[in-house]
Design a protein around this motif. Structure first.
Motif, PDB file in Angstrom:
ATOM      1  N   MET A   1      -1.966  -2.050   5.032  1.00 25.62           N
ATOM      2  CA  MET A   1      -2.762  -3.111   5.640  1.00 25.62           C
ATOM      3  C   MET A   1      -2.940  -4.406   4.671  1.00 25.62           C
ATOM      4  O   MET A   1      -3.092  -4.190   3.410  1.00 25.62           O
ATOM      5  CB  MET A   1      -3.951  -2.676   5.745  1.00 25.62           C
ATOM      6  N   HIS A   2      -2.750  -5.602   4.952  1.00 28.61           N
ATOM      7  CA  HIS A   2      -2.911  -6.825   4.286  1.00 28.61           C
ATOM      8  C   HIS A   2      -4.378  -6.857   3.786  1.00 28.61           C
ATOM      9  O   HIS A   2      -5.292  -6.687   4.481  1.00 28.61           O
ATOM     10  CB  HIS A   2      -2.447  -8.083   4.750  1.00 28.61           C
ATOM     11  N   THR A   3      -4.867  -7.108   2.508  1.00 27.35           N
ATOM     12  CA  THR A   3      -6.022  -7.488   2.124  1.00 27.35           C
ATOM     13  C   THR A   3      -6.641  -8.685   2.602  1.00 27.35           C
ATOM     14  O   THR A   3      -7.769  -8.827   2.523  1.00 27.35           O
ATOM     15  CB  THR A   3      -6.437  -6.999   0.544  1.00 27.35           C
ATOM     16  N   ARG A   4      -5.639  -9.776   2.621  1.00 23.74           N
ATOM     17  CA  ARG A   4      -6.270 -10.936   3.007  1.00 23.74           C
ATOM     18  C   ARG A   4      -5.087 -11.714   3.441  1.00 23.74           C
ATOM     19  O   ARG A   4      -4.020 -11.486   3.555  1.00 23.74           O
ATOM     20  CB  ARG A   4      -6.885 -11.719   1.861  1.00 23.74           C
ATOM     21  N   THR A   5      -5.429 -12.978   4.411  1.00 25.53           N
ATOM     22  CA  THR A   5      -4.594 -13.796   4.878  1.00 25.53           C
ATOM     23  C   THR A   5      -4.569 -14.993   4.004  1.00 25.53           C
ATOM     24  O   THR A   5      -5.650 -15.408   3.794  1.00 25.53           O
ATOM     25  CB  THR A   5      -4.802 -14.009   6.259  1.00 25.53           C
ATOM     26  N   VAL A   6      -3.441 -15.751   3.865  1.00 24.18           N
ATOM     27  CA  VAL A   6      -3.333 -16.967   3.210  1.00 24.18           C
ATOM     28  C   VAL A   6      -2.598 -18.077   4.270  1.00 24.18           C
ATOM     29  O   VAL A   6      -1.464 -17.805   4.578  1.00 24.18           O
ATOM     30  CB  VAL A   6      -2.630 -16.730   1.745  1.00 24.18           C
ATOM     31  N   PHE A   7      -3.208 -18.908   4.219  1.00 27.25           N
ATOM     32  CA  PHE A   7      -2.554 -20.045   5.166  1.00 27.25           C
ATOM     33  C   PHE A   7      -2.226 -21.433   4.481  1.00 27.25           C
ATOM     34  O   PHE A   7      -2.819 -21.745   3.481  1.00 27.25           O
ATOM     35  CB  PHE A   7      -3.803 -20.723   6.383  1.00 27.25           C
ATOM     36  N   PHE A   8      -0.853 -21.851   4.720  1.00 27.23           N
ATOM     37  CA  PHE A   8      -0.363 -22.847   4.148  1.00 27.23           C
ATOM     38  C   PHE A   8      -0.381 -24.104   5.290  1.00 27.23           C
ATOM     39  O   PHE A   8       0.387 -23.847   6.143  1.00 27.23           O
ATOM     40  CB  PHE A   8       0.947 -22.749   3.435  1.00 27.23           C
ATOM     41  N   THR A  19       5.044 -23.222  -1.666  1.00 28.12           N
ATOM     42  CA  THR A  19       5.566 -23.069  -3.122  1.00 28.12           C
ATOM     43  C   THR A  19       4.483 -23.182  -3.883  1.00 28.12           C
ATOM     44  O   THR A  19       4.547 -22.413  -5.007  1.00 28.12           O
ATOM     45  CB  THR A  19       6.847 -24.273  -3.131  1.00 28.12           C
ATOM     46  N   PHE A  20       3.850 -24.047  -4.037  1.00 30.89           N
ATOM     47  CA  PHE A  20       2.819 -24.106  -4.907  1.00 30.89           C
ATOM     48  C   PHE A  20       1.677 -23.061  -5.019  1.00 30.89           C
ATOM     49  O   PHE A  20       1.081 -22.588  -6.084  1.00 30.89           O
ATOM     50  CB  PHE A  20       1.904 -25.538  -4.732  1.00 30.89           C
ATOM     51  N   GLY A  21       1.282 -22.680  -3.470  1.00 26.76           N
ATOM     52  CA  GLY A  21       0.267 -21.678  -3.226  1.00 26.76           C
ATOM     53  C   GLY A  21       0.588 -20.329  -3.821  1.00 26.76           C
ATOM     54  O   GLY A  21      -0.109 -19.580  -4.625  1.00 26.76           O
ATOM     55  N   ASN A  22       2.102 -20.204  -3.556  1.00 23.30           N
ATOM     56  CA  ASN A  22       2.595 -18.795  -4.168  1.00 23.30           C
ATOM     57  C   ASN A  22       2.963 -18.730  -5.481  1.00 23.30           C
ATOM     58  O   ASN A  22       2.671 -17.760  -6.301  1.00 23.30           O
ATOM     59  CB  ASN A  22       3.992 -18.650  -3.505  1.00 23.30           C
ATOM     60  N   ALA A  23       2.913 -19.955  -6.199  1.00 21.21           N
ATOM     61  CA  ALA A  23       2.925 -19.879  -7.769  1.00 21.21           C
ATOM     62  C   ALA A  23       1.736 -19.805  -8.227  1.00 21.21           C
ATOM     63  O   ALA A  23       1.716 -18.767  -9.297  1.00 21.21           O
ATOM     64  CB  ALA A  23       3.468 -21.399  -8.379  1.00 21.21           C
ATOM     65  N   ILE A  24       0.657 -19.810  -7.663  1.00 18.55           N
ATOM     66  CA  ILE A  24      -0.705 -19.617  -8.242  1.00 18.55           C
ATOM     67  C   ILE A  24      -0.930 -18.169  -7.905  1.00 18.55           C
ATOM     68  O   ILE A  24      -1.300 -17.275  -8.608  1.00 18.55           O
ATOM     69  CB  ILE A  24      -1.670 -20.570  -7.359  1.00 18.55           C
ATOM     70  N   LEU A  25      -0.554 -17.776  -6.575  1.00 18.98           N
ATOM     71  CA  LEU A  25      -1.017 -16.302  -6.111  1.00 18.98           C
ATOM     72  C   LEU A  25      -0.124 -15.305  -6.804  1.00 18.98           C
ATOM     73  O   LEU A  25      -0.569 -14.079  -7.038  1.00 18.98           O
ATOM     74  CB  LEU A  25      -0.777 -16.050  -4.310  1.00 18.98           C
ATOM     75  N   PHE A  28      -1.701 -13.071  -9.377  1.00 15.49           N
ATOM     76  CA  PHE A  28      -2.654 -12.040  -9.011  1.00 15.49           C
ATOM     77  C   PHE A  28      -2.026 -10.860  -8.168  1.00 15.49           C
ATOM     78  O   PHE A  28      -0.814 -11.051  -7.421  1.00 15.49           O
ATOM     79  CB  PHE A  28      -3.707 -12.489  -7.787  1.00 15.49           C
ATOM     80  N   GLU A  29      -2.426  -9.676  -8.568  1.00 16.60           N
ATOM     81  CA  GLU A  29      -1.477  -8.471  -7.975  1.00 16.60           C
ATOM     82  C   GLU A  29      -2.027  -8.096  -6.708  1.00 16.60           C
ATOM     83  O   GLU A  29      -2.808  -6.832  -6.577  1.00 16.60           O
ATOM     84  CB  GLU A  29      -1.627  -7.207  -9.132  1.00 16.60           C
ATOM     85  N   PHE A  30      -1.760  -8.923  -5.712  1.00 11.00           N
ATOM     86  CA  PHE A  30      -2.087  -8.355  -4.395  1.00 11.00           C
ATOM     87  C   PHE A  30      -1.162  -9.001  -3.286  1.00 11.00           C
ATOM     88  O   PHE A  30      -0.510 -10.050  -3.702  1.00 11.00           O
ATOM     89  CB  PHE A  30      -3.516  -8.832  -4.090  1.00 11.00           C
ATOM     90  N   LYS A  31      -0.781  -8.538  -2.251  1.00  8.02           N
ATOM     91  CA  LYS A  31       0.098  -9.037  -1.334  1.00  8.02           C
ATOM     92  C   LYS A  31      -0.615  -9.448  -0.206  1.00  8.02           C
ATOM     93  O   LYS A  31      -0.666  -8.582   0.979  1.00  8.02           O
ATOM     94  CB  LYS A  31       1.013  -7.996  -0.954  1.00  8.02           C
ATOM     95  N   GLU A  60     -10.353  -9.974  10.106  1.00  4.40           N
ATOM     96  CA  GLU A  60     -10.488  -9.471   8.667  1.00  4.40           C
ATOM     97  C   GLU A  60     -11.726  -8.911   7.932  1.00  4.40           C
ATOM     98  O   GLU A  60     -11.721  -8.200   7.021  1.00  4.40           O
ATOM     99  CB  GLU A  60      -9.488 -10.024   7.762  1.00  4.40           C
ATOM    100  N   GLY A  61     -12.770  -9.716   8.373  1.00  5.71           N
ATOM    101  CA  GLY A  61     -14.007  -9.727   7.854  1.00  5.71           C
ATOM    102  C   GLY A  61     -14.192 -10.176   6.297  1.00  5.71           C
ATOM    103  O   GLY A  61     -14.962  -9.963   5.667  1.00  5.71           O
ATOM    104  N   ARG A  62     -13.242 -11.060   6.173  1.00  5.16           N
ATOM    105  CA  ARG A  62     -13.273 -11.746   4.854  1.00  5.16           C
ATOM    106  C   ARG A  62     -12.520 -13.075   5.003  1.00  5.16           C
ATOM    107  O   ARG A  62     -11.763 -13.305   5.889  1.00  5.16           O
ATOM    108  CB  ARG A  62     -12.800 -11.104   3.647  1.00  5.16           C
ATOM    109  N   LYS A  63     -13.102 -14.071   4.272  1.00  2.87           N
ATOM    110  CA  LYS A  63     -12.474 -15.682   4.470  1.00  2.87           C
ATOM    111  C   LYS A  63     -10.910 -15.562   4.127  1.00  2.87           C
ATOM    112  O   LYS A  63     -10.533 -15.128   3.021  1.00  2.87           O
ATOM    113  CB  LYS A  63     -13.049 -16.282   3.362  1.00  2.87           C
ATOM    114  N   PRO A  64     -10.230 -16.271   4.937  1.00  2.00           N
ATOM    115  CA  PRO A  64      -8.930 -16.561   4.554  1.00  2.00           C
ATOM    116  C   PRO A  64      -8.828 -17.373   3.300  1.00  2.00           C
ATOM    117  O   PRO A  64      -9.773 -18.232   3.125  1.00  2.00           O
ATOM    118  CB  PRO A  64      -8.282 -16.773   5.912  1.00  2.00           C
ATOM    119  N   ILE A  65      -7.882 -17.560   2.703  1.00  2.00           N
ATOM    120  CA  ILE A  65      -7.729 -18.565   1.746  1.00  2.00           C
ATOM    121  C   ILE A  65      -6.644 -19.721   2.367  1.00  2.00           C
ATOM    122  O   ILE A  65      -5.603 -19.262   2.892  1.00  2.00           O
ATOM    123  CB  ILE A  65      -6.979 -18.155   0.317  1.00  2.00           C
ATOM    124  N   VAL A  66      -7.015 -21.054   2.090  1.00  2.00           N
ATOM    125  CA  VAL A  66      -6.184 -22.017   2.782  1.00  2.00           C
ATOM    126  C   VAL A  66      -5.684 -22.919   1.822  1.00  2.00           C
ATOM    127  O   VAL A  66      -6.534 -23.635   1.124  1.00  2.00           O
ATOM    128  CB  VAL A  66      -7.031 -22.651   3.882  1.00  2.00           C
TER     129      VAL A  66
END
Length: 273
Positions: A1-8, A19-25, A28-31, A60-66
């Motif tokens: 299961m994915h712990t969180r969704t990230v939108f670009f 590209t920029f978001g992935n460099a920041i992410l 952190f050790e999560f997928k 997901e019960g938690r805020k996505p990262i955008v």
């Protein structure tokens, strides 16, 4: 299961945001689950995005990262006000402080690269990609005089992806040539490379890693055996030393790291803009 969704989210392709978001992410050790939403160039589309992001938050019960690279203030406001998310507005974070520092307004153009196809740099890059594809894996000896770099190394050492990356990202005409057992028997580089040895750059790899890669392609073959990989790597490195060719090991390096090292050696000016 994915712990969180990230939108670009972008009014263009979304590649910059991703590209920029992935460099920041990557720090952190999560997928997370990745969702790219390109061409959000109207308020109606922004409302659709809000519904999608909020539906994900509910599931997901938690805020996505955008991550956004939206330049239209009205579109950005819809998303900022309506989304139940952690919003990282890259233009707001970086462009606005730069406007203050530079004492000038940015262009705030939607799809900043939409006219790229008209530029000389774009056409040069397309030409470089075509050149690299035509000269992949020693397919052609023609026009090697026009190559910016010729990558050499044993099969599956990373030559093809590095060539294409250099062409796509830096507009370099990158040919690549495999070193094969016949070359090792002759104890010399392929004859087609002799006049262009000064453009050659070598790639090597640890035999154990090479055996793993080759076994994915041809399992249980002599080609993929550790004994053969050790022999080919040793012969390849010895040949490059004799020929005075600069080389590096690709074992633990990403394509970006390999390409940057090559650029430092052959075209350092390409690292300056």
């Amino acid at each position: 299961m994915h712990t969180r969704t990230v939108f670009f989210i972008s009014d263009g392709t979304g590649i910059t945001a991703e590209t920029f978001g992935n460099a920041i992410l990557a720090q952190f050790e999560f997928k997370p689950r990745h969702v790219r939403l390109p061409f959000v160039d109207s308020v109606d589309k922004a409302h659709q995005v809000v519904r999608q992001v909020n539906h994900t938050a509910q599931l997901e019960g938690r805020k996505p990262i955008v991550f956004t690279t939206l330049v239209n203030a009205d579109i950005l406001k819809v998303i900022a006000d309506g989304c139940n998310c952690m919003l990282l507005d890259m233009f707001g974070t970086f462009v606005q402080p730069l406007e203050i520092e530079l004492a000038m307004k940015s262009s705030h153009r939607v799809g900043r690269f939409s006219d790229a196809s008209k530029s000389k740099e774009y056409h040069d890059r397309i030409e470089a990609i075509n050149f690299s594809l035509a000269h992949d894996d020693g397919q052609s000896n023609r026009d090697l005089a026009h190559a910016d770099v010729i990558l050499v190394g044993v099969s599956r050492s990373g030559k093809t992806p590095t060539s294409l990356y250099l062409a796509m990202q830096h507009g370099l005409k990158a040919a690549n040539y495999p070193l094969i057992p016949e070359d090792f028997e002759r104890k010399q580089l392929p004859s087609a490379l002799a006049p262009h040895k000064h453009k050659a750059f070598g790639l090597s790899i640890q035999p154990e890693r090479l055996a793993e890669i080759r076994n994915e392609r041809r399992p249980n073959s002599r080609y993929a055996s550790l004994e053969n990989c050790r022999l080919e790597v040793a012969e390849g490195e010895a040949m490059m030393r004799r020929a005075g060719i600069r080389w590096l090991s690709t074992t633990t390096k990403s394509i970006e790291e390999i390409a940057t090292t090559i650029l430092q050696e052959i075209r350092p000016e390409r690292l300056e803009y």
